[in-house]
Design a protein around this motif. Structure first.
Motif: not given
Lengths: 147, 147
Positions: B110-111, B113-114
């Motif tokens: 997730f991070h 992707d961010l």
DNA sequence: CAATTTATTTTGATAATCAAATTATATTTA
DNA sequence: TAAATATAATTTGATTATCAAAATAAATTG
């Protein structure tokens, strides 16, 4: 470490630090009896406005039951007033008291100060870069955030 | 709108939404039984490490009592293991189970992707500059707001 | 005007958190 | 080395923030 990892690490740290700073500034300031979430309720009500419970709850992404108890406490502490609407007696209007407005302004000043002091360090090229990156993150979130 | 206002607006929106988005990404993914704070505990323990309770609590800025209950729950859910240290029997070591490591990796993704979204359209020179800018802001905040 | 919808509050529950007390072990000191 | 002190973790008792579902009261609709 790659640039990506470095950026991630710094962003995570910055985020945690800013939350921490905000909470501590509150607790050591004039409005030590307000938690961050209470301040966010105050911030959302805003000055010179009279808002309904449901609109405020929706904005804050909490249930109206949650907001009811939050407002109960803010009234007890003297930051908010509540009255029933005369046009539609189901509706409850809330607004800040003078004390509430002072708290709102203090919080606003804190935010301004934080941003100003961060940007003061930067030349215009760096400033543009920062804005571009923040906007990118914002777009990413809006994209992710369709549930 | 001035740069200051733009930055402030984006920051406020980001801060209001990031925890929410992160939590919802979790809940709708494979690790629906983890809250965002539980994920942060998992993230802090990290893969291939064995950490003590006190070090982890300090890192996470919570009391050790708080961490004890958090770890109790994560053990119940199968994400963490706990054992007493043989060298110093007061000390408790915690580490991720295989399931815990999977959760760690999902959160890491997730991070990633961010950050990929954040760095879009930036060349490597701009990436370097950004790292410098963010670090400066972090250092500056720590100096300005030290309690 | 009875049924339905809407706005809010109440109720009963759970998460996350803290400070202070307790327990168990290790270290220091007299 | 035995007693006093310090350290690591847990337990206890409390508070705050939160939710979903039930209840209440008022407005709208068919």
């Amino acid at each position: 470490m790659s640039n990506h990892e470095t950026v991630n690490e710094i962003l995570v740290r910055l985020f945690a630090n800013i939350l921490d700073i905000e909470e501590k500034c509150l607790r050591t300031g004039n409005f030590f009896d307000l938690s961050i979430s209470e301040m966010h309720v105050i911030d959302n009500i805003g000055v010179n406005k009279e808002r309904t419970m449901s609109d405020t709850a929706k904005d804050l992404k909490v249930t109206s039951g949650t907001l009811t108890t939050a407002i109960d406490n803010l009234i007890k502490k003297g930051y908010v007033e509540r009255r029933r609407s005369v046009e539609d007696r189901r509706v409850v209007k809330i607004k800040l008291t003078d004390k509430g407005m002072e708290a709102f302004k203090a919080h606003e000043d804190f935010h301004k100060d934080l941003v100003i002091s961060a940007l003061q360090q930067l030349d215009s090229k760096e400033e543009e870069l920062l804005i571009k990156v923040l906007s990118n993150i914002d777009v990413f979130f809006n994209h992710k955030y369709k549930f």
